[in-house]
Design an enzyme around this catalytic site. Structure first.
Site, PDB file in Angstrom:
ATOM      1  N   PRO A   2      17.134  13.258  -7.243  1.00 54.06           N
ATOM      2  CA  PRO A   2      17.559  12.000  -7.864  1.00 54.06           C
ATOM      3  C   PRO A   2      17.829  12.152  -9.349  1.00 54.06           C
ATOM      4  O   PRO A   2      16.959  12.589 -10.099  1.00 54.06           O
ATOM      5  CB  PRO A   2      16.373  11.064  -7.619  1.00 54.06           C
ATOM      6  CG  PRO A   2      15.309  11.899  -6.979  1.00 54.06           C
ATOM      7  CD  PRO A   2      15.678  13.320  -7.142  1.00 54.06           C
ATOM      8  N   GLU A   3      19.006  11.768  -9.748  1.00 55.48           N
ATOM      9  CA  GLU A   3      19.366  11.685 -11.154  1.00 55.48           C
ATOM     10  C   GLU A   3      19.421  10.202 -11.507  1.00 55.48           C
ATOM     11  O   GLU A   3      19.029   9.362 -10.692  1.00 55.48           O
ATOM     12  CB  GLU A   3      20.701  12.403 -11.397  1.00 55.48           C
ATOM     13  CG  GLU A   3      20.693  13.828 -10.826  1.00 55.48           C
ATOM     14  CD  GLU A   3      21.989  14.591 -11.007  1.00 55.48           C
ATOM     15  OE1 GLU A   3      22.739  14.293 -11.944  1.00 55.48           O
ATOM     16  OE2 GLU A   3      22.263  15.489 -10.187  1.00 55.48           O
ATOM     17  N   HIS A  91       4.963  14.764   5.009  1.00 55.93           N
ATOM     18  CA  HIS A  91       5.015  14.882   3.559  1.00 55.93           C
ATOM     19  C   HIS A  91       4.776  13.554   2.844  1.00 55.93           C
ATOM     20  O   HIS A  91       5.202  13.370   1.712  1.00 55.93           O
ATOM     21  CB  HIS A  91       6.346  15.504   3.134  1.00 55.93           C
ATOM     22  CG  HIS A  91       6.538  16.877   3.684  1.00 55.93           C
ATOM     23  ND1 HIS A  91       5.769  17.951   3.304  1.00 55.93           N
ATOM     24  CD2 HIS A  91       7.375  17.358   4.635  1.00 55.93           C
ATOM     25  CE1 HIS A  91       6.132  19.031   3.970  1.00 55.93           C
ATOM     26  NE2 HIS A  91       7.103  18.696   4.788  1.00 55.93           N
ATOM     27  N   ARG A 110       8.796  18.779  -1.323  1.00 62.19           N
ATOM     28  CA  ARG A 110       8.397  19.883  -2.199  1.00 62.19           C
ATOM     29  C   ARG A 110       7.216  19.541  -3.100  1.00 62.19           C
ATOM     30  O   ARG A 110       6.707  20.413  -3.802  1.00 62.19           O
ATOM     31  CB  ARG A 110       9.598  20.349  -3.019  1.00 62.19           C
ATOM     32  CG  ARG A 110      10.657  20.962  -2.115  1.00 62.19           C
ATOM     33  CD  ARG A 110      11.918  21.321  -2.859  1.00 62.19           C
ATOM     34  NE  ARG A 110      11.755  22.475  -3.693  1.00 62.19           N
ATOM     35  CZ  ARG A 110      12.737  22.998  -4.417  1.00 62.19           C
ATOM     36  NH1 ARG A 110      13.929  22.452  -4.387  1.00 62.19           N
ATOM     37  NH2 ARG A 110      12.519  24.043  -5.168  1.00 62.19           N
ATOM     38  N   ARG A 153      22.361  22.684 -32.492  1.00 62.05           N
ATOM     39  CA  ARG A 153      22.364  23.770 -31.503  1.00 62.05           C
ATOM     40  C   ARG A 153      23.785  24.213 -31.198  1.00 62.05           C
ATOM     41  O   ARG A 153      24.231  24.150 -30.061  1.00 62.05           O
ATOM     42  CB  ARG A 153      21.695  23.291 -30.218  1.00 62.05           C
ATOM     43  CG  ARG A 153      20.266  22.862 -30.436  1.00 62.05           C
ATOM     44  CD  ARG A 153      19.731  22.129 -29.224  1.00 62.05           C
ATOM     45  NE  ARG A 153      20.028  22.806 -27.978  1.00 62.05           N
ATOM     46  CZ  ARG A 153      19.722  22.331 -26.775  1.00 62.05           C
ATOM     47  NH1 ARG A 153      19.116  21.173 -26.678  1.00 62.05           N
ATOM     48  NH2 ARG A 153      20.013  23.002 -25.698  1.00 62.05           N
TER      49      ARG A 153
END
Length: 279
Positions: A2-3, A91, A110, A153
């Site tokens: 998910p973003e 899970h 995960r 940067r």
DNA sequence: CCGTTCCTGGAT
DNA sequence: ATCCAGGAACGG
């Protein structure tokens, strides 16, 4: 997984599902999901989800008092609402039971996701959340903001900067690639080589693509679903992500895949010209 | 800045 | 069997 658009879609789905539901139990099946040093989730028993916020890829829940529950889904985390309690799945790591028999389950294959229970002041101690860059859909977000944050940067690759949550909050690998394509910028271009026009295109693409992705309820590439277990729709609008070998929507040449900043990166070698050797 | 690490499962 | 995965903290 998910973003920003997916986390925002989860937030909106839970806002429709959870209010007025009294928490009767909180079970933590996998303790590592709860960040160390946080308060015990059991203190939420008797309360209701009242506030549904988001910052970058973090969800921030309030319960009418000083408690703040922060959730980061990382790669495979899901917050799933069930109108009736279901048997625990493999899970499922956290479960909120509600008085009407419904439940909210945190499922994460995960187990990279994290919960923090703290108070308003304690939010500054939540790692990552306390150092996020600006929201790309904030009114104040601009090419000038982007330029000011990356100026120090100049040698960093632009894709690494887009993925850096300290600079802009919420982009991940999918949307970084889509933004770079929309702006016509190669992922390995050094920040210092970008023209003002390219920076403007990048900033505009971040806003436009993320807003469009939210409007389409996010991208389901593999696992992502919202609180209703519903997939997103923006995968149908992706231009380059996961399109290796397919024709560029602009010029028809073949989309390539390379590793940039340790991540798979998809781009059009013509529309997004590579950095010149001196860059 | 890069690689590693936290995990599990699916693809090759 | 090996590699890869949409994230991000950490160490060198």
């Amino acid at each position: 997984m998910p973003e920003l658009p997916e986390v925002e879609t989860v937030r909106r789905s839970l806002l429709q599902l959870l209010p007025q539901k009294k928490i009767t139990a909180v079970e933590v099946f996998k303790p590592q999901i709860i960040a160390a040093g946080g308060a015990d989730l059991a203190q939420l028993v008797g309360r209701e989800f009242v506030d549904f916020g988001r910052r970058g890829k973090y969800l921030l829940f309030g319960f009418g008092g000083d408690e703040r529950l922060v959730v980061h889904l990382r790669m495979t985390g899901k917050l799933l609402y069930h109108a009736e309690a279901l048997p625990r799945e493999k899970h499922d790591h956290v479960r909120f039971a509600f008085a009407d028999g419904s439940e909210l389950v945190y499922n994460d294959i995960r187990a990279f996701g994290r919960f923090w229970l703290t108070d308003e002041q304690g939010l500054t101690e939540v790692s990552g959340l306390n150092s996020l860059g600006m929201e790309p859909l904030d009114e104040e977000f601009s090419a000038e903001y982007w330029r000011s944050r990356v100026a120090k940067r100049p040698r960093a690759m632009v894709k690494a900067a887009l993925l850096d949550q300290h600079i802009v909050a919420g982009l991940g690998n999918i949307y970084a690639d889509e933004v770079l394509f929309a702006a016509g910028v190669h992922p390995e271009r050094p920040i210092g080589s970008l023209t003002a026009e390219e920076d403007s295109k990048l900033a505009a693409a971040m806003q436009q693509i993320l807003a469009n992705a939210i409007a389409n309820r996010g991208t389901t590439f593999r696992d992502y679903v919202d609180g209703n277990n519903e997939k997103g729709g923006y995968q149908n609008f992706l231009q380059v992500f996961q399109k290796k070998g397919q024709p560029c929507p602009n010029c028809g040449c073949t989309i390539e895949r390379i590793k940039v900043a340790g991540r798979s990166s998809f781009f059009c070698p013509v529309c997004q010209h590579p950095p010149k050797s001196h860059e």
